[in-house]
Motif scaffolding. Structure first.
Motif, PDB file in Angstrom:
ATOM      1  N   TYR A 236      10.376  27.191  15.769  1.00 14.78           N
ATOM      2  CA  TYR A 236       9.245  26.681  14.987  1.00 14.78           C
ATOM      3  C   TYR A 236       8.055  27.637  15.023  1.00 14.78           C
ATOM      4  O   TYR A 236       7.266  27.707  14.074  1.00 14.78           O
ATOM      5  N   ALA A 237       7.912  28.410  16.095  1.00 11.42           N
ATOM      6  CA  ALA A 237       6.713  29.228  16.313  1.00 11.42           C
ATOM      7  C   ALA A 237       6.525  30.284  15.224  1.00 11.42           C
ATOM      8  O   ALA A 237       5.415  30.463  14.710  1.00 11.42           O
ATOM      9  N   GLY A 238       7.593  31.007  14.866  1.00  9.80           N
ATOM     10  CA  GLY A 238       7.480  32.083  13.882  1.00  9.80           C
ATOM     11  C   GLY A 238       6.973  31.604  12.526  1.00  9.80           C
ATOM     12  O   GLY A 238       5.975  32.138  12.001  1.00  9.80           O
ATOM     13  N   PRO A 239       7.618  30.597  11.909  1.00  9.06           N
ATOM     14  CA  PRO A 239       7.129  30.081  10.626  1.00  9.06           C
ATOM     15  C   PRO A 239       5.708  29.527  10.711  1.00  9.06           C
ATOM     16  O   PRO A 239       4.932  29.663   9.766  1.00  9.06           O
ATOM     17  N   LEU A 240       5.346  28.911  11.837  1.00  3.42           N
ATOM     18  CA  LEU A 240       3.982  28.401  11.990  1.00  3.42           C
ATOM     19  C   LEU A 240       2.979  29.546  11.985  1.00  3.42           C
ATOM     20  O   LEU A 240       1.929  29.461  11.331  1.00  3.42           O
ATOM     21  N   ILE A 241       3.273  30.630  12.706  1.00  2.00           N
ATOM     22  CA  ILE A 241       2.369  31.784  12.743  1.00  2.00           C
ATOM     23  C   ILE A 241       2.185  32.366  11.346  1.00  2.00           C
ATOM     24  O   ILE A 241       1.066  32.721  10.941  1.00  2.00           O
ATOM     25  N   LEU A 242       3.276  32.462  10.581  1.00  2.00           N
ATOM     26  CA  LEU A 242       3.173  32.955   9.208  1.00  2.00           C
ATOM     27  C   LEU A 242       2.259  32.059   8.386  1.00  2.00           C
ATOM     28  O   LEU A 242       1.384  32.552   7.644  1.00  2.00           O
ATOM     29  N   TYR A 243       2.418  30.755   8.524  1.00  2.00           N
ATOM     30  CA  TYR A 243       1.590  29.806   7.771  1.00  2.00           C
ATOM     31  C   TYR A 243       0.121  29.933   8.168  1.00  2.00           C
ATOM     32  O   TYR A 243      -0.776  29.856   7.319  1.00  2.00           O
ATOM     33  N   ILE A 244      -0.144  30.143   9.447  1.00  2.00           N
ATOM     34  CA  ILE A 244      -1.513  30.350   9.917  1.00  2.00           C
ATOM     35  C   ILE A 244      -2.107  31.619   9.307  1.00  2.00           C
ATOM     36  O   ILE A 244      -3.268  31.641   8.879  1.00  2.00           O
ATOM     37  N   LEU A 245      -1.319  32.684   9.267  1.00  2.00           N
ATOM     38  CA  LEU A 245      -1.800  33.944   8.697  1.00  2.00           C
ATOM     39  C   LEU A 245      -2.091  33.806   7.207  1.00  2.00           C
ATOM     40  O   LEU A 245      -3.023  34.439   6.690  1.00  2.00           O
ATOM     41  N   TYR A 246      -1.311  32.975   6.512  1.00  2.00           N
ATOM     42  CA  TYR A 246      -1.628  32.693   5.103  1.00  2.00           C
ATOM     43  C   TYR A 246      -3.027  32.081   5.008  1.00  2.00           C
ATOM     44  O   TYR A 246      -3.800  32.398   4.097  1.00  2.00           O
ATOM     45  N   GLY A 247      -3.368  31.196   5.932  1.00  2.00           N
ATOM     46  CA  GLY A 247      -4.689  30.584   5.928  1.00  2.00           C
ATOM     47  C   GLY A 247      -5.798  31.593   6.183  1.00  2.00           C
ATOM     48  O   GLY A 247      -6.840  31.574   5.522  1.00  2.00           O
ATOM     49  N   VAL A 248      -5.599  32.488   7.157  1.00  2.00           N
ATOM     50  CA  VAL A 248      -6.587  33.528   7.452  1.00  2.00           C
ATOM     51  C   VAL A 248      -6.820  34.400   6.222  1.00  2.00           C
ATOM     52  O   VAL A 248      -7.958  34.724   5.864  1.00  2.00           O
ATOM     53  N   ASN A 249      -5.736  34.790   5.562  1.00  2.00           N
ATOM     54  CA  ASN A 249      -5.834  35.640   4.376  1.00  2.00           C
ATOM     55  C   ASN A 249      -6.577  34.951   3.239  1.00  2.00           C
ATOM     56  O   ASN A 249      -7.398  35.574   2.551  1.00  2.00           O
ATOM     57  N   ASP A 250      -6.298  33.679   3.025  1.00  2.00           N
ATOM     58  CA  ASP A 250      -6.972  32.937   1.963  1.00  2.00           C
ATOM     59  C   ASP A 250      -8.479  32.915   2.201  1.00  2.00           C
ATOM     60  O   ASP A 250      -9.273  33.167   1.296  1.00  2.00           O
ATOM     61  N   ALA A 251      -8.879  32.628   3.432  1.00  2.00           N
ATOM     62  CA  ALA A 251     -10.309  32.559   3.759  1.00  2.00           C
ATOM     63  C   ALA A 251     -10.988  33.899   3.542  1.00  2.00           C
ATOM     64  O   ALA A 251     -12.078  33.977   2.959  1.00  2.00           O
ATOM     65  N   ALA A 252     -10.371  34.976   4.006  1.00  2.00           N
ATOM     66  CA  ALA A 252     -10.963  36.306   3.856  1.00  2.00           C
ATOM     67  C   ALA A 252     -11.045  36.705   2.390  1.00  2.00           C
ATOM     68  O   ALA A 252     -12.046  37.280   1.942  1.00  2.00           O
ATOM     69  N   TRP A 253     -10.009  36.392   1.623  1.00  2.00           N
ATOM     70  CA  TRP A 253      -9.967  36.750   0.203  1.00  2.00           C
ATOM     71  C   TRP A 253     -11.100  36.063  -0.554  1.00  2.00           C
ATOM     72  O   TRP A 253     -11.840  36.709  -1.314  1.00  2.00           O
TER      73      TRP A 253
END
Length: 346
Positions: A236-253
Motif C-alpha cells: 500500500y505504501a508505494g501507491p500512497l506515496i505517489l498519490y501524495i506527490l500528485y497532491g504536492v505537484n498540484d499545490a505547487a503548480w
C-alpha cells in the motif's frame, strides 16, 4: 433525480466561479509584492485544511466500508454545515476600500467601468499575450483531477480513498507553503525567482508522472477492481506515496499560476479579471477531462494527455517568466523604495 443533479451541479459551478474570482483577486491584490507567495500559501493552507477535515469526516463515517457505497445523509449534512459556517464568516470581510498595507497605504482599486466596458475588458484578455501564453498552463491545472481522483484513487478500497485524501490535501498544504517561500525569497530579483519556481515544478511533475506511468501499468480499464486497502501493509505504501506527490505537484503548480498573475499587477480590479480568466480556462479543461473519464477512456491514455498538457505548458510559462519585472507597473514609488531596501538588506 438526474435533472435535479445536473441542474444543481450547474448552479454550483456558477457560484464557484463567482467565489473563486473574488478569492483570487483578494489573495493576489491584498499583500505587498514581496509577500504574495506567502499569502497564496496562507490561502492554500486554510483552503486545504477544509479538505483535510472533509476527508477525515468521510473516512470516519465510512471506516467499516471496504466496497463502494452511496454517501450517507450524515456526510452531506456535515458538509452543508461547514459550508454554511463558511458563508457566514465571509460576511465579516472588510470592503477593499477599508483594507490597508502594513505601511498604511490603501490597496489599489480602480473604478469599475460600465457593464459593457467590463465585458470588453474581459474579452481583451483573450488577446493579451501575457494571458494567452499561460492558457496551456491554466488549462492543465485542473485537468488531472479526474484521473487522480477517479482512476488513481479508484485503485483503492472505498474507505481507503477517504484515508488517502487526508494525506493528499495535507501534502497540498506542505507543497504550497514551502514553494511559496521560494517565490518570496528576497535575496534575488523576481525574474530569477520565477525561473527557479518554473524549474522546481518542472522537475517535480516530470519525476512524479514518470513514476505514475509505472504505477498505471499495474491495472487497466475493464480489469477487476483491485480494492487495495490501507491495511494491506507494504504494497500500500508505494501507491500512497505517489498519490501524495500528485497532491504536492498540484499545490505547487497552482501556486505558481497565481504568483505569476500576481506579479503582473497590484490592482484588485485588474487581478479580479485575471482570476476570472484563470478559472474560466481551468474549469474548461476540467470539464473536458471529466467527460473523457466518463466515456471510459483508457487509463494510460488519460495519463498521457495529462502529462502532455503539463509539458506543453512550460514554453509559455518560461516566455512570461523571462519578462517578469521586479515591480508591477502600478506599484507606488514608496512600495518600490521599501522593497529595494529589503532586497539590499537581504
Amino acid at each position: 433525480i438526474g435533472a435535479f443533479t445536473i441542474s444543481a451541479g450547474g448552479l454550483l459551478g456558477v457560484g464557484a466561479g463567482l467565489l473563486w474570482t473574488a478569492q483570487g483577486a483578494i489573495m493576489m491584490a491584498y499583500p505587498r509584492e514581496q509577500d504574495k507567495g506567502k499569502y497564496i500559501g496562507y490561502f492554500w493552507a486554510i483552503f486545504n485544511a477544509g479538505a483535510v477535515l472533509g476527508s477525515v469526516i468521510a473516512f470516519a463515517i465510512n471506516i467499516n466500508r471496504t466496497t463502494e457505497a452511496k454517501p450517507s445523509d450524515a456526510t452531506y449534512i456535515a458538509f452543508m454545515t461547514l459550508m454554511c459556517c463558511g458563508t457566514l464568516i465571509a460576511l465579516s470581510l472588510a470592503p477593499p476600500s477599508a483594507v490597508t498595507h502594513a505601511n498604511g497605504d490603501h490597496i489599489k482599486v480602480q473604478k469599475f467601468p460600465t457593464w459593457t466596458g467590463e465585458i470588453v475588458a474581459i474579452l481583451k484578455l483573450f488577446f493579451d499575450w501575457r494571458m494567452v501564453v499561460l492558457i496551456p498552463m491554466f488549462l492543465s491545472s485542473n485537468w488531472f483531477y479526474s484521473y487522480q481522483f477517479s482512476t488513481v484513487n479508484g485503485y483503492f478500497s472505498f474507505r481507503t480513498q477517504s484515508f488517502n485524501n487526508i494525506f493528499y490535501w495535507l501534502a497540498q498544504i506542505f507543497g504550497s507553503w514551502s514553494f511559496a517561500r521560494v517565490l518570496d525569497y528576497q535575496g534575488v530579483n523576481r525574474r530569477t525567482r520565477a525561473l527557479w519556481g518554473l524549474g522546481i515544478i518542472s522537475v517535480c511533475f516530470i519525476a512524479t508522472w514518470v513514476g505514475g506511468i509505472f504505477f498505471q501499468m499495474n491495472f487497466k480499464l475493464g480489469y477487476e477492481k483491485v480494492n487495495l486497502d490501507f491495511k494491506d501493509g507494504g504494497i500500500y505504501a508505494g501507491p500512497l506515496i505517489l498519490y501524495i506527490l500528485y497532491g504536492v505537484n498540484d499545490a505547487a503548480w497552482q501556486t505558481f499560476c497565481y504568483w505569476l498573475m500576481g506579479a503582473l499587477s497590484n490592482d484588485v480590479t485588474v487581478l479580479s479579471r485575471y482570476a476570472g480568466f484563470y478559472k474560466c480556462i481551468q474549469s474548461s479543461g476540467a470539464a473536458i477531462a471529466w467527460r473523457l473519464n466518463a466515456t471510459s477512456t483508457p487509463y494510460m491514455t488519460e495519463l498521457i494527455i495529462c502529462f502532455a498538457l503539463l509539458v506543453v505548458s512550460l514554453p509559455g510559462a518560461l516566455f512570461l517568466a523571462l519578462r517578469i519585472q521586479d515591480h508591477s507597473e502600478d506599484t507606488t514609488a514608496a512600495d518600490a523604495v521599501l522593497d529595494n531596501e529589503k532586497m539590499e538588506t537581504a
